[in-house]
Design an enzyme around this catalytic site. Structure first.
Site, PDB file in Angstrom:
ATOM      1  N   GLU A 118       0.749  -1.268   0.089  1.00 18.07           N
ATOM      2  CA  GLU A 118       0.048  -0.010  -0.025  1.00 18.07           C
ATOM      3  C   GLU A 118       0.745   1.217   0.097  1.00 18.07           C
ATOM      4  O   GLU A 118       0.488   2.316  -0.732  1.00 18.07           O
ATOM      5  CB  GLU A 118      -0.909  -0.162   1.115  1.00 18.07           C
ATOM      6  CG  GLU A 118      -2.120  -1.050   1.474  1.00 18.07           C
ATOM      7  CD  GLU A 118      -2.779  -0.988   2.528  1.00 18.07           C
ATOM      8  OE1 GLU A 118      -3.979  -0.385   2.257  1.00 18.07           O
ATOM      9  OE2 GLU A 118      -2.568  -1.494   3.475  1.00 18.07           O
ATOM     10  N   GLU A 138      -3.778 -10.471   3.907  1.00 19.26           N
ATOM     11  CA  GLU A 138      -4.850  -9.981   4.573  1.00 19.26           C
ATOM     12  C   GLU A 138      -6.002 -11.067   5.017  1.00 19.26           C
ATOM     13  O   GLU A 138      -6.529 -11.248   5.858  1.00 19.26           O
ATOM     14  CB  GLU A 138      -5.496  -8.402   4.381  1.00 19.26           C
ATOM     15  CG  GLU A 138      -4.650  -7.401   4.643  1.00 19.26           C
ATOM     16  CD  GLU A 138      -3.636  -6.979   3.628  1.00 19.26           C
ATOM     17  OE1 GLU A 138      -2.763  -6.133   3.885  1.00 19.26           O
ATOM     18  OE2 GLU A 138      -3.274  -7.965   2.880  1.00 19.26           O
TER      19      GLU A 138
END
Length: 264
Positions: A118, A138
């Site tokens: 990210e 995740e």
């Protein structure tokens, strides 16, 4: 926000100036540069005070990895409101990188996963070396991206590919990453940081207003409807061409072109 508790730990970044280029090293090598609140807030402090003489920033990882993402060992239990505020803090910091007044180039090696990916997505140019690998674990960890990845990464690789990564834990190599849009450059071994510095020196020499237009206006134009985008392009071109620095560069270019065609 804004009190002493929100100050970042400067030791978590290794910051150096090389001419017009600022290098920002994530400095938790023993943790594979895992991201905690301290390092995120240190990034906020850094990108809130870019010196005027800096024309480009290179962000990289100290050690063998760019970043292994969220530091799960420091993950604390939060209620819904606290979790929302925490995610928005990451958004605010990564926005400072994406909307920095100067180009930001990420030099990628080793782990570029989760929050580290990210962070890389917030940079304007990404340079990877063969050791780099990209993942979003995740799904296996029972969490969701919270640093703007669901907005930025699909713009680079598409929603289906990102969904596959989160659902199955799929990992992409540096070679695949360059082909699919994770990075724009793929270097030889140990070449990401030198190449990023080379590119940073090049873009730092551009007219500042042109760099500003590319960073700030181009993404908005690309997402606007065509007629609005064309109008914004015309306005930005007019502003850029009226800039004194741009006029000087155009005159210098024309002078060099004329000199080349003069008979000897």
């Amino acid at each position: 926000m804004g009190n002493a508790a929100d100050a970042g730990d400067a030791s978590l970044l290794r910051i150096e100036t090389r001419g017009a280029v600022l290098t920002v090293g994530l400095n938790r090598p023993a943790k594979r540069n895992a991201l905690n609140d301290g390092i995120i807030l240190a990034l906020q402090d850094c990108f809130s005070a870019i010196p005027d003489e800096v024309g480009a920033v290179v962000i990289h990882g100290v050690g063998d990895h760019f970043s292994s993402g969220l530091d799960l060992s420091e993950l604390t239990e939060r209620d819904a409101t606290e979790g929302l505020v925490h995610s928005q803090m990451w958004h605010r910091v990564f926005d400072r990188i994406q909307y920095c007044r100067v180009p930001v180039i990420a030099a990628l090696k080793g782990a570029v996963i989760g929050g580290g990916l990210e962070l890389a997505c917030a940079a304007h140019i990404r340079v990877a070396e063969p050791s780099a690998y990209f993942a979003l674990p995740e799904g296996q960890r029972g969490i969701f991206v919270g640093g703007g990845g669901s907005v930025r990464l699909p713009r680079l690789i598409g929603v289906p590919r990102m969904a596959d990564m989160m659902l199955t834990g799929r990992v992409y190599s540096a070679t695949e990453g360059a082909a699919y849009g994770f990075s724009q450059y793929l270097t030889e071994a140990d070449g990401a940081l030198p190449k990023a510095l080379e590119l940073a020196e090049r873009v730092a020499a551009n007219a500042p207003l042109t760099n500003f237009a590319v960073l700030q206006a181009l993404p908005m134009i690309a997402e606007a409807n065509p007629q609005t985008g064309l109008l914004m392009e015309s306005l930005m071109a007019t502003v850029a061409q009226s800039d004194k620095e741009a006029k000087k560069r155009i005159r210098a270019f024309l002078d060099r072109k004329t000199a080349k065609v003069k008979p000897t």
